[in-house]
Motif scaffolding. Structure first.
Motif, mmCIF file in Angstrom:
data_model
loop_
_atom_site.group_PDB
_atom_site.id
_atom_site.type_symbol
_atom_site.label_atom_id
_atom_site.label_comp_id
_atom_site.label_asym_id
_atom_site.label_seq_id
_atom_site.Cartn_x
_atom_site.Cartn_y
_atom_site.Cartn_z
ATOM 1 N N LYS A 1 0.825 -1.207 0.000
ATOM 2 C CA LYS A 1 0.000 0.000 0.000
ATOM 3 C C LYS A 1 0.860 1.257 0.000
ATOM 4 C CE LYS A 1 -0.590 0.565 5.035
ATOM 5 N NZ LYS A 1 -0.119 1.955 5.152
ATOM 6 N N ASN A 2 0.291 2.293 -0.566
ATOM 7 C CA ASN A 2 0.927 3.611 -0.475
ATOM 8 C C ASN A 2 0.711 4.188 0.913
ATOM 9 O OD1 ASN A 2 -0.237 3.748 -3.676
ATOM 10 N ND2 ASN A 2 1.889 4.269 -3.317
ATOM 11 N N THR A 3 1.528 5.161 1.280
ATOM 12 C CA THR A 3 1.350 5.885 2.538
ATOM 13 C C THR A 3 1.349 7.382 2.244
ATOM 14 O OG1 THR A 3 2.516 4.153 3.748
ATOM 15 C CG2 THR A 3 2.259 6.261 4.856
ATOM 16 N N PRO A 4 0.226 8.087 2.444
ATOM 17 C CA PRO A 4 -1.083 7.533 2.815
ATOM 18 C C PRO A 4 -1.649 6.672 1.688
ATOM 19 C CG PRO A 4 -1.332 9.813 2.167
ATOM 20 C CD PRO A 4 0.149 9.547 2.188
ATOM 21 N N PHE A 5 -2.700 5.901 2.007
ATOM 22 C CA PHE A 5 -3.235 4.981 1.004
ATOM 23 C C PHE A 5 -3.701 5.736 -0.230
ATOM 24 C CE2 PHE A 5 -6.907 5.930 3.757
ATOM 25 C CZ PHE A 5 -7.887 6.254 2.832
ATOM 26 N N GLN A 6 -3.601 5.072 -1.364
ATOM 27 C CA GLN A 6 -3.911 5.666 -2.661
ATOM 28 C C GLN A 6 -5.288 5.183 -3.136
ATOM 29 O OE1 GLN A 6 -4.348 7.698 -5.330
ATOM 30 N NE2 GLN A 6 -2.099 7.908 -5.230
ATOM 31 N N VAL A 7 -6.206 6.130 -3.395
ATOM 32 C CA VAL A 7 -7.555 5.763 -3.818
ATOM 33 C C VAL A 7 -7.640 5.490 -5.313
ATOM 34 C CG1 VAL A 7 -8.650 7.021 -1.929
ATOM 35 C CG2 VAL A 7 -8.260 8.185 -4.131
ATOM 36 N N ASP A 8 -6.593 5.796 -6.063
ATOM 37 C CA ASP A 8 -6.574 5.531 -7.500
ATOM 38 C C ASP A 8 -6.627 4.019 -7.729
ATOM 39 O OD1 ASP A 8 -6.086 5.210 -10.187
ATOM 40 O OD2 ASP A 8 -4.299 6.471 -10.242
ATOM 41 N N PRO A 9 -7.658 3.503 -8.399
ATOM 42 C CA PRO A 9 -7.786 2.046 -8.562
ATOM 43 C C PRO A 9 -6.675 1.419 -9.395
ATOM 44 C CG PRO A 9 -9.492 3.203 -9.809
ATOM 45 C CD PRO A 9 -8.822 4.233 -8.969
ATOM 46 N N ASN A 10 -5.858 2.249 -10.067
ATOM 47 C CA ASN A 10 -4.751 1.698 -10.855
ATOM 48 C C ASN A 10 -3.527 1.398 -9.992
ATOM 49 O OD1 ASN A 10 -6.030 1.806 -13.428
ATOM 50 N ND2 ASN A 10 -5.685 4.026 -13.457
ATOM 51 N N SER A 11 -3.521 1.854 -8.772
ATOM 52 C CA SER A 11 -2.353 1.667 -7.925
ATOM 53 C C SER A 11 -2.205 0.191 -7.530
ATOM 54 C CB SER A 11 -2.481 2.530 -6.666
ATOM 55 O OG SER A 11 -1.274 2.516 -5.936
ATOM 56 N N LYS A 12 -0.960 -0.217 -7.304
ATOM 57 C CA LYS A 12 -0.628 -1.607 -7.008
ATOM 58 C C LYS A 12 -1.448 -2.161 -5.845
ATOM 59 C CE LYS A 12 1.869 -5.438 -6.457
ATOM 60 N NZ LYS A 12 1.764 -6.599 -7.353
ATOM 61 N N GLU A 13 -1.742 -1.340 -4.843
ATOM 62 C CA GLU A 13 -2.429 -1.837 -3.651
ATOM 63 C C GLU A 13 -3.846 -2.310 -3.930
ATOM 64 O OE1 GLU A 13 -4.000 1.536 -0.896
ATOM 65 O OE2 GLU A 13 -2.216 2.324 -1.901
ATOM 66 N N HIS A 14 -4.346 -2.067 -5.136
ATOM 67 C CA HIS A 14 -5.686 -2.517 -5.510
ATOM 68 C C HIS A 14 -5.660 -3.717 -6.463
ATOM 69 C CE1 HIS A 14 -7.214 0.990 -3.486
ATOM 70 N NE2 HIS A 14 -6.511 1.788 -4.273
ATOM 71 N N HIS A 15 -4.486 -4.331 -6.629
ATOM 72 C CA HIS A 15 -4.368 -5.431 -7.583
ATOM 73 C C HIS A 15 -3.567 -6.579 -6.972
ATOM 74 C CE1 HIS A 15 -6.051 -3.153 -11.007
ATOM 75 N NE2 HIS A 15 -5.511 -2.113 -10.386
ATOM 76 N N GLU A 16 -4.286 -7.522 -6.387
ATOM 77 C CA GLU A 16 -3.613 -8.706 -5.843
ATOM 78 C C GLU A 16 -3.021 -9.543 -6.977
ATOM 79 O OE1 GLU A 16 -5.575 -10.858 -2.363
ATOM 80 O OE2 GLU A 16 -7.253 -9.801 -3.286
ATOM 81 N N GLY A 17 -2.087 -10.401 -6.622
ATOM 82 C CA GLY A 17 -1.494 -11.294 -7.591
ATOM 83 C C GLY A 17 -2.336 -12.534 -7.841
ATOM 84 N N TRP A 18 -1.721 -13.522 -8.520
ATOM 85 C CA TRP A 18 -2.422 -14.764 -8.897
ATOM 86 C C TRP A 18 -3.040 -15.435 -7.672
ATOM 87 C CZ3 TRP A 18 -0.908 -19.919 -7.614
ATOM 88 C CH2 TRP A 18 -1.628 -20.919 -8.279
#
Length: 815
Positions: free
Chosen positions: A166-183
């Motif tokens: 996650k980003n600090t502070p958290f990033q609300v942009d849905p393209n950010s890595k924290e919104h995309h889990e892996g396999w």
């Protein structure tokens, strides 16, 4: 002391106690909703509450996960109720046979069955705190059982991943890595199983341990807290059609009562929600339906968010959805559920008693017979559900035949059993055993067929009369191991036989198998019979002792013979009596594979077959020397053109040299067509008839014509093919989609003929045409190796017991 002063003292005492309890935010050291709480911290908070308010909170550990995390339950009620908890439980259970006088509402709240639907565990901490403080009056006549995290392994997988990325502070942009889990997302448990689809099948350790306690309570209300896509508003009961026909009017009506109460609070806050859509009440292995079939009001609550949402995310309409928002919604419906239950405790008890009275189901008994191992496997499942059954050793019975799909009879001379609906679990029996569940709507959320006689490969009839059986008898195996024997023989019919073979191979005992029927010393044996000779194992010093131990462990019947000279068939020295190799097996993971389908294979090897498996991830698969392995399993998934020309060439070369590919489901697409393998997708000619444009409102109904929503089909079996050893001439296959492949030139072990109407479940008219005359399981020879095609999934969710021997055959019998 006057009554007024005494009441005042009690009030002040309670107020002080309530104030002394720390809220989740105070205990954790951060505001709830600003971080994801790890499982051990959640356990710490529940332990703190149990220590601080022991008169109102009782905490128990009911088991551990595969990764050794504790599974806990919190019992929350008034001090008076908690001190009388066991009596309340026993009186409530007496209501299942009409002798009880239960008066308390029993509410069970289950959180976080899907690990990355992580808000619910956070909400559970706020909920229990509120019940112990401001809303304690709800507990006067209510016992609340809270499971704060059904799936700790998946939850920690998600929360640890999120805290890393996650980003600090958290990033609300849905393209950010924290919104995309892996396999490997946090949704599933350790073995990548969906625990919310395992309530009836109990393949997973979490489900098995939880159900032991669930059956000790059988609550009036059960809520399963979930999350869905970030752009969806909140969902709560009442559910969508189809409702299973056994669901009572009261169960339907009380869902509406609860829904209206939830709506009152959501309306006051201006929160959006929907009801009566998507989530139906049919498939019996969900956290809402399984409790319903045991007399509860079972419900799914769905909050928008899931693993994509993180601590906050911008939705499609530009709103920001935060973890705090999500907590507030689940917290509200949880408290509202307890509130309504408390207000209706008397009615809940009354209707619970009515539910368990004898019902006039069409079929009163289900009579089954078959291989003893398969009968025992079914009995083991029924024992876990507290379902009563009896043995049948002889007799002829009439009713609906599962084999023919019409009226017929079943004669039993051994290995028979009967399961009656005349028992406390009668409704569950009807749902699990009925030949074909009645559908009020073909648009369903899950499979529409699951009947246990088909799943366990047993001959069965459903009788309109009550059939009485004897108490279950414990059979004793006859090992017949003597040191002077030439060989020891045993049959090959079930997964228990496969486990026995796997144990022998791991112990270093050499085993042969026959590709032809034979008779010896007055006894007959079928293809696949295991032959363990003294000569093959003369260099193993503890051969007899090891064989005896393994046979005893598996209660395996062994027949000793003093010769290898057969009365008919092939002698034991024939080239047709081949040695079974101890294969080294690899399975592809990651990349194009489905996590759920990979997990089924992983679990099959480690927890069912008990045989070693090497997991090779797609990230580095190109660097692995396949010559170290004899078998490569390609799980179902989305492959398309995943393998490039060089990779396909290497695979073909490896197979020609003696390798074996087991291609399952979608992985077949990576091999079909002009890729050097013989499998071809079946094309359906378009109907030139009615080509009129369809109204947009009907698109979903039109789409379902080409779909199969988990239906059971009767297929033909060539049991002379090693892939089908141990089977009869028919096999009932659970088909999960309309993908179809043409017959192979040779090696069609299991296939569909022209008549493709399902025996149970829904299949659209166009889908039935597509799968007509198509392959189910087959073997294609390439040089010294083979490619095994499994169009249908014999390991689906670990519960289709009768399909598992096909997979074992692919490992050990096909050569």
């Amino acid at each position: 002391m006057t009554k007024f002063l005494f009441s005042l003292v009690l009030f002040v005492s309670f107020s002080v106690s309530a104030q002394q309890l720390m809220s989740p935010s105070e205990f954790l050291g951060y505001e709830l909703g600003t971080q994801f709480t790890r499982h051990h911290e959640v356990v710490d908070y529940y332990e703190y509450l149990a220590e601080s308010a022991p008169d109102r909170v009782k905490l128990t550990v009911y088991g551990k996960t595969n990764e050794r995390r504790p599974l806990i339950l919190a019992y929350v009620s008034s001090a008076e109720n908690l001190s009388n908890l066991e009596n309340i439980r026993q009186e409530h259970l007496k209501d299942t046979n009409g002798t009880g006088s239960g008066s308390k509402a029993i509410v069970w709240l289950s959180y976080n069955v899907h690990g990355n639907e992580s808000v619910s565990t956070e909400a559970s901490m706020k909920t229990i705190y509120e019940l112990l403080t401001k809303k304690s009056s709800y507990l006067d006549n209510t016992v609340v059982i809270m499971d704060p995290c059904i799936n700790p392994d998946g939850r920690d997988r998600y929360s640890n991943w999120y805290n890393q990325y996650k980003n600090t502070p958290f990033q609300v942009d849905p393209n950010s890595k924290e919104h995309h889990e892996g396999w490997w997302s946090g949704r599933s448990n350790h073995y990548m199983f969906d625990l919310n689809r395992d309530w009836a099948w109990l393949t997973q350790i979490e489900s098995q341990q939880r159900l032991k306690v669930f059956n000790q309570w059988l609550p009036h209300i059960h809520v399963d807290f979930h999350e869905q896509g970030v752009n969806n508003p909140y969902y709560f009961a009442p559910a969508a059609e189809p409702y299973h026909e056994v669901i009572t009017d009261f169960q339907r009506d009380f869902q509406v009562t609860l829904g209206r109460n939830h709506a009152k609070y959501f309306d006051a806050n201006g929160w959006f929600y929907f009801t009566k859509e998507v989530f139906d009440l049919l498939y019996p292995s969900y956290g809402d339906t399984y409790p319903i079939y045991n007399g509860a009001i079972g419900m799914t609550y769905e909050q928008g968010g899931s693993g994509q949402a993180g601590l906050g995310i911008v939705t499609a309409i530009g709103d920001t959805l935060t973890l705090k928002d999500r907590i507030a919604h689940h917290f509200t419906t949880g408290l509202s559920t307890v509130e309504v239950s408390s207000q209706n405790a008397e009615k809940l008890n009354e209707e619970f008693r009515k539910f368990h009275q004898n019902k006039e189901f069409k079929y009163k008994s289900y009579v089954l017979k078959g291989d003893n191992d398969k009968i025992n496997a079914l009995k083991s499942l029924l024992d876990k559900h507290n379902i009563e059954y009896g043995d049948l050793s002889s007799g002829s019975y009439r009713g609906h035949s599962y084999t023919s799909g019409s009226s017929g009879s079943l004669s039993i001379d051994k290995n028979g059993m009967v399961v009656s609906t005349d028992q406390p679990k009668g409704t569950l029996v009807k749902v699990l055993f009925e030949p074909n569940a009645k559908l009020s709507d073909s648009l369903t959320y899950d499979i529409t067929a699951w009947s246990l006689p088909y799943a366990y490969g047993l001959d069965a009839i459903a009788s309109t009369s009550k059939v009485s059986g004897q108490g279950p008898q414990q059979a004793q195996a006859r090992t017949n191991i003597t040191t002077g024997s030439y060989a020891y023989l045993t049959d090959w019919n079930s997964m228990e036989d496969a486990r026995f073979l796997a144990a022998l191979l791991k112990e270093g005992i050499r085993v042969r198998k026959t590709d032809h029927p034979f008779s010896i010393e007055g006894k007959s044996f079928e293809r696949g019979t295991l032959i363990i000779t003294k000569g093959d194992n003369e260099n193993k010093e503890d051969f007899i002792q090891s064989l005896q131990t393994i046979a005893s462990n598996f209660k395996k019947d062994l027949t000793s013979t003093t010769t290898g000279f057969v009365d008919s068939g092939k002698d034991f020295g024939s080239s047709s009596i081949q040695m079974i190799t101890k294969p080294k097996v690899a399975v592809l993971s990651g990349g194009p594979t489905s996590t759920l389908r990979f997990g089924e294979i992983w679990h099959f090897f480690e927890q069912q077959l008990n045989y070693p498996l090497t997991v090779i991830d797609d990230d580095y698969a190109n660097r692995v020397d396949l010559n170290e392995y004899q078998i490569l399993v390609l799980p179902d998934g989305r492959y398309g053109n995943h393998f490039n020309e060089e990779q396909l060439s290497n695979l073909k070369d490896w197979v020609r040299k003696g390798g074996k590919i087991i291609a399952m489901g979608g992985s077949i697409d990576a091999l079909d067509g002009e890729k050097g393998f013989g499998i071809k997708r079946k094309q359906l000619e378009k109907d030139s008839g009615d080509n009129k444009p369809q109204p947009y409102k009907d698109w979903e109904r039109e789409r379902i014509k080409g779909a199969i929503t988990g239906a059971i089909f009767k297929t033909k079996v060539d049991n002379t093919n090693p892939l089908a050893y141990g089977y009869g001439s028919d096999y009932f296959s659970l088909k999960l989609g309309s993908s179809a492949f043409e017959y192979l030139d040779n090696g069609n072990a299991v296939y569909l003929e022209g008549n493709t109407k399902p025996f149970s479940g829904f299949a659209g008219t166009e889908a039935q045409k597509r799968i007509s005359e198509s392959l189910v399981f087959g073997v294609e020879n390439h040089g010294r190796g083979q490619v095994i095609y499994m169009v249908d999934n014999p390991l689906f969710r670990g519960f289709w017991e009768n399909g598992k021997l096909f997979f074992a055959n692919a490992l050990f019998m096909v050569d």
